[in-house]
Motif scaffolding. Structure first.
Motif, PDB file in Angstrom:
ATOM      1  N   MET A   1      26.848  42.319  27.954  1.00  0.00           N
ATOM      2  CA  MET A   1      27.755  42.666  29.045  1.00  0.00           C
ATOM      3  C   MET A   1      29.191  42.744  28.509  1.00  0.00           C
ATOM      4  O   MET A   1      29.618  41.903  27.729  1.00  0.00           O
ATOM      5  N   THR A   2      29.892  43.743  28.941  1.00  0.00           N
ATOM      6  CA  THR A   2      31.263  43.957  28.493  1.00  0.00           C
ATOM      7  C   THR A   2      32.192  42.942  29.151  1.00  0.00           C
ATOM      8  O   THR A   2      32.085  42.645  30.333  1.00  0.00           O
ATOM      9  N   GLU A   3      33.124  42.434  28.349  1.00  0.00           N
ATOM     10  CA  GLU A   3      34.121  41.513  28.868  1.00  0.00           C
ATOM     11  C   GLU A   3      35.424  42.281  29.095  1.00  0.00           C
ATOM     12  O   GLU A   3      35.837  43.079  28.252  1.00  0.00           O
ATOM     13  N   TYR A   4      36.042  42.067  30.233  1.00  0.00           N
ATOM     14  CA  TYR A   4      37.302  42.725  30.579  1.00  0.00           C
ATOM     15  C   TYR A   4      38.400  41.680  30.686  1.00  0.00           C
ATOM     16  O   TYR A   4      38.198  40.607  31.251  1.00  0.00           O
ATOM     17  N   LYS A   5      39.566  42.007  30.149  1.00  0.00           N
ATOM     18  CA  LYS A   5      40.736  41.121  30.258  1.00  0.00           C
ATOM     19  C   LYS A   5      41.951  41.968  30.584  1.00  0.00           C
ATOM     20  O   LYS A   5      41.958  43.185  30.368  1.00  0.00           O
ATOM     21  N   TRP A   6      42.996  41.309  31.075  1.00  0.00           N
ATOM     22  CA  TRP A   6      44.230  41.993  31.448  1.00  0.00           C
ATOM     23  C   TRP A   6      45.360  40.993  31.539  1.00  0.00           C
ATOM     24  O   TRP A   6      45.156  39.781  31.550  1.00  0.00           O
ATOM     25  N   ASP A   7      46.565  41.526  31.656  1.00  0.00           N
ATOM     26  CA  ASP A   7      47.769  40.716  31.851  1.00  0.00           C
ATOM     27  C   ASP A   7      47.843  40.355  33.328  1.00  0.00           C
ATOM     28  O   ASP A   7      47.912  41.235  34.189  1.00  0.00           O
ATOM     29  N   GLU A   8      47.843  39.071  33.611  1.00  0.00           N
ATOM     30  CA  GLU A   8      47.832  38.631  35.005  1.00  0.00           C
ATOM     31  C   GLU A   8      49.113  39.028  35.749  1.00  0.00           C
ATOM     32  O   GLU A   8      49.074  39.333  36.939  1.00  0.00           O
ATOM     33  N   ASN A   9      50.250  39.049  35.048  1.00  0.00           N
ATOM     34  CA  ASN A   9      51.499  39.485  35.689  1.00  0.00           C
ATOM     35  C   ASN A   9      51.417  40.948  36.103  1.00  0.00           C
ATOM     36  O   ASN A   9      51.905  41.332  37.166  1.00  0.00           O
ATOM     37  N   LYS A  10      50.809  41.782  35.268  1.00  0.00           N
ATOM     38  CA  LYS A  10      50.618  43.198  35.602  1.00  0.00           C
ATOM     39  C   LYS A  10      49.691  43.333  36.808  1.00  0.00           C
ATOM     40  O   LYS A  10      49.913  44.171  37.684  1.00  0.00           O
ATOM     41  N   ASN A  11      48.670  42.488  36.871  1.00  0.00           N
ATOM     42  CA  ASN A  11      47.736  42.513  37.994  1.00  0.00           C
ATOM     43  C   ASN A  11      48.453  42.211  39.313  1.00  0.00           C
ATOM     44  O   ASN A  11      48.242  42.892  40.318  1.00  0.00           O
ATOM     45  N   ILE A  12      49.319  41.233  39.286  1.00  0.00           N
ATOM     46  CA  ILE A  12      50.097  40.876  40.484  1.00  0.00           C
ATOM     47  C   ILE A  12      51.017  42.034  40.873  1.00  0.00           C
ATOM     48  O   ILE A  12      51.128  42.395  42.047  1.00  0.00           O
ATOM     49  N   LYS A  13      51.654  42.653  39.873  1.00  0.00           N
ATOM     50  CA  LYS A  13      52.544  43.789  40.128  1.00  0.00           C
ATOM     51  C   LYS A  13      51.782  44.947  40.773  1.00  0.00           C
ATOM     52  O   LYS A  13      52.267  45.564  41.727  1.00  0.00           O
ATOM     53  N   LEU A  14      50.584  45.238  40.265  1.00  0.00           N
ATOM     54  CA  LEU A  14      49.765  46.307  40.850  1.00  0.00           C
ATOM     55  C   LEU A  14      49.473  46.026  42.322  1.00  0.00           C
ATOM     56  O   LEU A  14      49.579  46.916  43.170  1.00  0.00           O
ATOM     57  N   GLN A  15      49.105  44.797  42.627  1.00  0.00           N
ATOM     58  CA  GLN A  15      48.786  44.428  44.011  1.00  0.00           C
ATOM     59  C   GLN A  15      50.006  44.539  44.911  1.00  0.00           C
ATOM     60  O   GLN A  15      49.894  45.005  46.050  1.00  0.00           O
ATOM     61  N   LEU A  16      51.166  44.139  44.405  1.00  0.00           N
ATOM     62  CA  LEU A  16      52.393  44.246  45.202  1.00  0.00           C
ATOM     63  C   LEU A  16      52.769  45.700  45.461  1.00  0.00           C
ATOM     64  O   LEU A  16      53.392  46.015  46.471  1.00  0.00           O
ATOM     65  N   GLU A  17      52.381  46.597  44.547  1.00  0.00           N
ATOM     66  CA  GLU A  17      52.637  48.032  44.719  1.00  0.00           C
ATOM     67  C   GLU A  17      51.589  48.702  45.598  1.00  0.00           C
ATOM     68  O   GLU A  17      51.664  49.896  45.859  1.00  0.00           O
ATOM     69  N   GLY A  18      50.600  47.939  46.045  1.00  0.00           N
ATOM     70  CA  GLY A  18      49.561  48.496  46.913  1.00  0.00           C
ATOM     71  C   GLY A  18      48.430  49.173  46.156  1.00  0.00           C
ATOM     72  O   GLY A  18      47.616  49.874  46.752  1.00  0.00           O
ATOM     73  N   ARG A  19      48.374  48.982  44.854  1.00  0.00           N
ATOM     74  CA  ARG A  19      47.298  49.565  44.049  1.00  0.00           C
ATOM     75  C   ARG A  19      46.138  48.579  43.958  1.00  0.00           C
ATOM     76  O   ARG A  19      46.298  47.388  44.214  1.00  0.00           O
ATOM     77  N   PRO A  20      44.966  49.066  43.571  1.00  0.00           N
ATOM     78  CA  PRO A  20      43.837  48.146  43.373  1.00  0.00           C
ATOM     79  C   PRO A  20      44.138  47.170  42.234  1.00  0.00           C
ATOM     80  O   PRO A  20      44.857  47.488  41.295  1.00  0.00           O
ATOM     81  N   SER A  21      43.573  45.983  42.339  1.00  0.00           N
ATOM     82  CA  SER A  21      43.734  44.990  41.282  1.00  0.00           C
ATOM     83  C   SER A  21      42.737  45.257  40.165  1.00  0.00           C
ATOM     84  O   SER A  21      41.796  46.045  40.314  1.00  0.00           O
TER      85      SER A  21
END
Length: 83
Positions: free
Chosen positions: A1-21
């Motif tokens: 199974m593939t593992e996915y990672k990301w920058d949590e600050n970027k994730n919060i920014k996306l959500q605040l902009e109304g984009r999918p997390s």
């Protein structure tokens, strides 16, 4: 199974902009699968995942880092959605 990672600050920014997390993206990938996985010609070393989120095509640029896919951002694609 593939593992996915990301920058949590970027994730919060996306959500605040109304984009999918990034969590929404991973759920969509696992549930609906990937529509396409292409090489990014503008950014060497990056690939682009096209996935359906909320009945709209979104593009997720990512980098392969070992066995992990590092998700960079998410944006809707009008061009891909028309196809």
């Amino acid at each position: 199974m593939t593992e996915y990672k990301w920058d949590e600050n970027k994730n919060i920014k996306l959500q605040l902009e109304g984009r999918p997390s990034f969590e929404d993206a991973v759920i969509a990938i696992e549930k609906n699968g990937v529509l396409a996985d292409l090489v990014s010609y503008k950014h060497p070393g990056q690939r682009l995942i096209f996935v359906l989120i909320n009945n709209y095509v979104h593009v997720i640029p990512y980098e392969n880092r070992g066995n992990t896919k590092w998700l960079i951002t998410i944006y809707p694609s009008r061009k891909a959605n028309k196809r």
